[in-house]
Design a protein around this motif. Sequence first.
Motif, short mmCIF file in Angstrom:
data_model
loop_
_atom_site.label_atom_id
_atom_site.label_comp_id
_atom_site.label_asym_id
_atom_site.label_seq_id
_atom_site.Cartn_x
_atom_site.Cartn_y
_atom_site.Cartn_z
N ARG A 135 25.25 58.31 28.85
CA ARG A 135 24.78 57.04 28.28
C ARG A 135 25.30 56.83 26.85
N ARG A 136 26.38 57.52 26.51
CA ARG A 136 26.96 57.33 25.18
C ARG A 136 27.69 55.98 25.11
N ARG A 137 27.41 55.23 24.06
CA ARG A 137 28.13 53.98 23.85
C ARG A 137 29.57 54.27 23.42
N PRO A 138 30.50 53.42 23.82
CA PRO A 138 31.87 53.57 23.32
C PRO A 138 31.87 53.44 21.80
N PRO A 139 32.81 54.13 21.11
CA PRO A 139 32.82 54.10 19.64
C PRO A 139 32.81 52.70 19.03
N ALA A 140 33.59 51.78 19.61
CA ALA A 140 33.65 50.43 19.04
C ALA A 140 32.30 49.73 19.15
N ARG A 141 31.64 49.90 20.28
CA ARG A 141 30.34 49.26 20.47
C ARG A 141 29.29 49.89 19.56
N SER A 163 19.30 58.86 9.00
CA SER A 163 20.49 58.48 9.76
C SER A 163 20.13 57.39 10.77
N ILE A 164 21.08 56.51 11.03
CA ILE A 164 20.89 55.47 12.04
C ILE A 164 21.74 55.82 13.26
N ASN A 165 21.09 56.00 14.38
CA ASN A 165 21.73 56.40 15.63
C ASN A 165 21.98 55.17 16.50
N THR A 166 23.22 54.92 16.85
CA THR A 166 23.56 53.82 17.76
C THR A 166 24.39 54.34 18.94
N ILE A 167 24.39 55.64 19.16
CA ILE A 167 25.28 56.25 20.15
C ILE A 167 24.58 56.51 21.48
N THR A 168 23.55 57.36 21.47
CA THR A 168 22.81 57.67 22.68
C THR A 168 21.47 58.30 22.30
#
Length: 363
Positions: A135-141, A163-168
């Motif tokens: 469920r990892r978001r692509p780096p650009a997203r 820290s702000i997590n936007t990856i998974t």
Amino acid sequence: MKNKNLFIVNTPFHLLTSFILSKGRFDCDDNYLALIHPHGFGKWQDSPIMRHISSADCGWQQVFPLGNWLSSRHKTKSYKQQVAEVRDTIGKIGIDTIFLGSDIDVQNQLLVGALNIDNFCRYEDGLYSYYNEDRRRPPARSFFHKCKIGILKTMAGITGKVSINTITAGDNPSGVCDFMYKPELLQRFSPCTYEIDQSMIGQALDHINKQGLLTPVMKQNSILFLSQPLVEQKKFTIEEEKKVLQEILRNVNSKGCLLYKPHPNDSAYKIDYYRKSLPEMVIYNSIEPVELTFAYEENLQAVISYQSSALIFTDKFAKQTIKAISLVNFYKEPIHPAYIEIMRKAGVCFPRDLNEVASFLNV
């Protein structure tokens, strides 16, 4: 001196887990509750259990309802005004430790930042807490979301260093530990894990029981089917799911009862269709986490679902043995094998066809 803990809650399952931690491992501390856009909150007040454990009556020092905090749905106050209110209330308590279930939720992370606290403890968020690589978001997203949150932080006047997590989910480096029901099943990195054991669960259940809130309703042997919106997601058709339900009914008929617990994201059409076409099946509407049902419904014999988190926790909450049956083999497309492995290690059964569903039930 007592530690001051803030538990951030988004779902009924989060609430149950926070309540268990507050009554178990952290029962000697001062515990506070923040409800951030809690799912289905309008129905919580209809449940005596949910109403009780989300109120100060059950031991929370204070409860902070932050339903639409820093959300586009909050129309009456600016972001800076909303943050100022939080700092004037929660901020003045002097919180020592924050606990949260979702470390990718934007408002959860921003609340930590608004309170100028740099780290937090995670508590588990169900099956998806145990594995996250798929469920990892692509780096650009991920970068796009981080930019959006950065703009929101600036508008709100939040300068905290968390820290702000936007990856998974489960990937925020500011999370210093994880409280899990079954840490032995974890298949992602954690800096430190702690088990939520049965003694903690028992302390919380004893509290609810003393309020007279654990009242069984299953008077005969029962099978509980936990719906998930997979017909809506086209993982199979409504007729294919109906065939499974009919087979369960055929095996349960005259020996017990089949209860169908709708998912919040189920379509009204599907529920109405089953209600009319399968009148022997009882629609079991309840906002309470099903783990509580495991704890006090002694006539519950089996629970059936697809990849519901509840399947892996039956033995943590129930006094009797409850068979856990997953129907993932009925999917049109397979799920990630990591989830199969996690469920298998937790003792979940995987029938390959309708005949095996019947043999696993054997009510």
